[in-house]
Design an enzyme around this catalytic site. Sequence first.
Site, PDB file in Angstrom:
ATOM      1  N   HIS A   2      -7.297   9.904   5.371  1.00 13.42           N
ATOM      2  CA  HIS A   2      -6.647   8.847   6.139  1.00 13.42           C
ATOM      3  C   HIS A   2      -6.865   9.089   7.631  1.00 13.42           C
ATOM      4  CE1 HIS A   2      -3.758   7.941   2.632  1.00 13.42           C
ATOM      5  NE2 HIS A   2      -4.573   6.921   2.777  1.00 13.42           N
ATOM      6  N   HIS A  47      -9.617   4.920  -0.238  1.00 13.68           N
ATOM      7  CA  HIS A  47      -8.827   4.851   0.985  1.00 13.68           C
ATOM      8  C   HIS A  47      -9.549   5.637   2.072  1.00 13.68           C
ATOM      9  CE1 HIS A  47      -4.723   3.773  -0.949  1.00 13.68           C
ATOM     10  NE2 HIS A  47      -5.710   3.441  -1.773  1.00 13.68           N
ATOM     11  N   ASN A  96      -9.874   0.406   1.591  1.00 12.09           N
ATOM     12  CA  ASN A  96      -8.737   0.217   2.491  1.00 12.09           C
ATOM     13  C   ASN A  96      -9.161   0.476   3.926  1.00 12.09           C
ATOM     14  OD1 ASN A  96      -7.364  -0.041   0.088  1.00 12.09           O
ATOM     15  ND2 ASN A  96      -5.684   1.287   0.679  1.00 12.09           N
ATOM     16  N   THR A 148      -7.241   1.980  10.439  1.00 12.19           N
ATOM     17  CA  THR A 148      -7.380   2.560  11.778  1.00 12.19           C
ATOM     18  C   THR A 148      -8.212   1.701  12.724  1.00 12.19           C
ATOM     19  OG1 THR A 148      -7.158   4.778  10.832  1.00 12.19           O
ATOM     20  CG2 THR A 148      -8.064   4.614  13.058  1.00 12.19           C
ATOM     21  N   ASP A 206       0.830  -1.204   0.000  1.00  8.46           N
ATOM     22  CA  ASP A 206       0.000   0.000   0.000  1.00  8.46           C
ATOM     23  C   ASP A 206       0.868   1.260   0.000  1.00  8.46           C
ATOM     24  OD1 ASP A 206      -2.333   1.504   0.152  1.00  8.46           O
ATOM     25  OD2 ASP A 206      -2.493   1.335   2.336  1.00  8.46           O
TER      26      ASP A 206
END
Length: 284
Positions: free
Chosen positions: A178, A206, A228, A231, A80
């Site tokens: 993210h 993502h 994706n 966390t 990734d």
Amino acid sequence: MLVPYNQILRQARQHQYAVGAFNIYNLEGALAVIQAAEELGSPVIIQLLPAALALGGAPLIQLCLAAGKNAPVPVAVHLDHCPSQKEILVALAAGISSVMADGSRLDYAGNLAFTKEIVQAADRYTAGVEGELGRLSGSEDGLTVEAANAKMTRPEQAADFAEQTGISALAVCVGNVHGTYATEPRLDFDRLRAIGARVAIPLVLHGTSGLPDEMIVQAIAHGVCKFNVNTEVRTAYTRTLSRLFRDGKTPELVDVMQGGLEAMKHPIKEKIRLFGSTNKSFYQ
């Protein structure tokens, strides 16, 4: 069983579901992803970030490949968010299924050239390549992109980028970030719809952790075939380890490993169900 990344995503696109791509850092993570996928009959993607690869090297890739090879469900192993051609070549030589050529820090021409070079290198290994057009804000594994430097994917560039580079899948930036969302998530579905209308290859989103379920479902309807997740899985693992070592406890190491593995399976299975890939193990 190990299955090419491209094939897993093509199947998802054809049957209108998405596959979970889960970032892992060790054996427990790899086993958690595979066991969760096996229990739900789902194809799955194991992902490694460059920070994990820097620590574990080729042996970490080989561990994931071995675990995937012995799994009864389709498994791909993916590198990734990698901006380094050198690291990508190491991963390809180690047998990884696919890589993400992260040229998002570059201007359009630079991103195009970098991604095209990686596609040419990956072709020699019959590996897939995910590209990214735009740039996500947020933090992941110590790398932070401020909101001011984030860039949305431009639909008019998406088709040109996919065609010129020959990538297998395109990661898009439509308001996703993210890490943890500081405010209520707002995805630009008009932009996503416009990208999907222009691009024939699977789309990737993502920054899935923290997105409301209805946004995930809507994104799949607009062509997203891979999400994706990092966390939520990582947090489940670290919180469990913190609890096991609380108050000066010194538990058995195998118990710690098993506790972390079971903790990670819960959010992984939740995401698999949400992505609609349950019972989509098309090789069964």
